[in-house]
Design an enzyme around this catalytic site. Sequence first.
Site, short mmCIF file in Angstrom:
data_model
loop_
_atom_site.label_atom_id
_atom_site.label_comp_id
_atom_site.label_asym_id
_atom_site.label_seq_id
_atom_site.Cartn_x
_atom_site.Cartn_y
_atom_site.Cartn_z
N ARG A 66 0.83 -1.20 0.00
CA ARG A 66 0.00 0.00 0.00
C ARG A 66 0.86 1.25 0.00
NH1 ARG A 66 -5.60 0.05 0.79
NH2 ARG A 66 -5.31 2.29 0.56
N ILE A 93 -8.05 4.95 1.49
CA ILE A 93 -7.40 5.76 2.50
C ILE A 93 -5.92 5.83 2.15
CG2 ILE A 93 -6.78 5.92 4.93
CD1 ILE A 93 -9.41 4.47 5.57
N LEU A 94 -5.42 7.04 1.99
CA LEU A 94 -4.02 7.24 1.62
C LEU A 94 -3.17 7.44 2.87
CD1 LEU A 94 -4.63 9.53 -1.46
CD2 LEU A 94 -3.78 7.18 -1.50
N ASN A 108 -11.52 16.08 2.12
CA ASN A 108 -12.46 15.00 1.85
C ASN A 108 -13.84 15.40 2.34
OD1 ASN A 108 -13.43 12.48 1.09
ND2 ASN A 108 -12.67 11.43 2.90
N THR A 109 -14.85 14.76 1.80
CA THR A 109 -16.22 14.94 2.28
C THR A 109 -16.68 13.66 2.96
OG1 THR A 109 -17.21 14.18 0.20
CG2 THR A 109 -16.75 16.53 0.39
N HIS A 110 -17.57 13.82 3.92
CA HIS A 110 -18.14 12.66 4.60
C HIS A 110 -19.63 12.90 4.82
CE1 HIS A 110 -18.33 9.06 7.02
NE2 HIS A 110 -18.97 9.74 7.95
N ASP A 142 -6.31 13.47 7.65
CA ASP A 142 -5.13 13.18 8.45
C ASP A 142 -4.93 11.67 8.47
OD1 ASP A 142 -7.00 12.20 10.25
OD2 ASP A 142 -6.61 13.71 11.79
N GLY A 144 -5.95 9.46 10.56
CA GLY A 144 -7.06 8.69 11.10
C GLY A 144 -8.15 8.49 10.05
N ASP A 146 -11.60 9.73 9.06
CA ASP A 146 -12.58 10.80 9.25
C ASP A 146 -12.33 11.58 10.53
OD1 ASP A 146 -13.79 9.90 6.89
OD2 ASP A 146 -15.16 8.58 7.97
#
Length: 201
Positions: A66, A93-94, A108-110, A142, A144, A146
């Site tokens: 990854r 997830i980067l 990002n949006t959630h 970041d 984590g 979200d």
Amino acid sequence: MTARLVVLISGSGSNLQALIDACADPAYGATVVAVGADRDGIEGLERARRADIPTFVHRVSDFETRDAFDRAVRDSAAAFEPDLVVSAGFLKILGDAFLDRFDAAYINTHNSLLPSFPGMRGPAAALEYGVKITGATLFLCDKGVDTGQIIAQVAVPVADDDTLDTLTERIKVAERAQLVECVGRMARDGWRVEGRHVRIG
């Protein structure tokens, strides 16, 4: 100066299209300079191609680790010298290799009002819990899940007769409008991070 956006996608690209449409107005202050994806054959890539926007694709399965995938996405995005990288339905997830390069410039949006209902089941979890208001959150990514600093939030009431489909669709509409508005403001006015707070302008 017009802010340079790299947009990362995994699917149909409806948020991408909203950004492309907004960028058509010079007053918006931003331009989508590239679109990256983690899979081929998706409508979002076709949207980019129709708009003559360069694209790149990196599939996790093509890399031994990854971290190697993260570095490939990082290098492809960095080649376009973006001011802001936007995750617009990007389902990967980067990790550190990417985040360290784009610190405080990867958003990002959630589909919930974080910190409530993080993860992949935002609208479903809101329905199951019985909340009366949910919504969408725009945040800095970041290390984590979200957990980054919140840039903006928009509330979406939960109706008594809502299904997962109806609630999800209303959240998507609000989420898209918030994304376009905030990216434009960040592009025009700049932003800074003060602890847990993101200040635009």
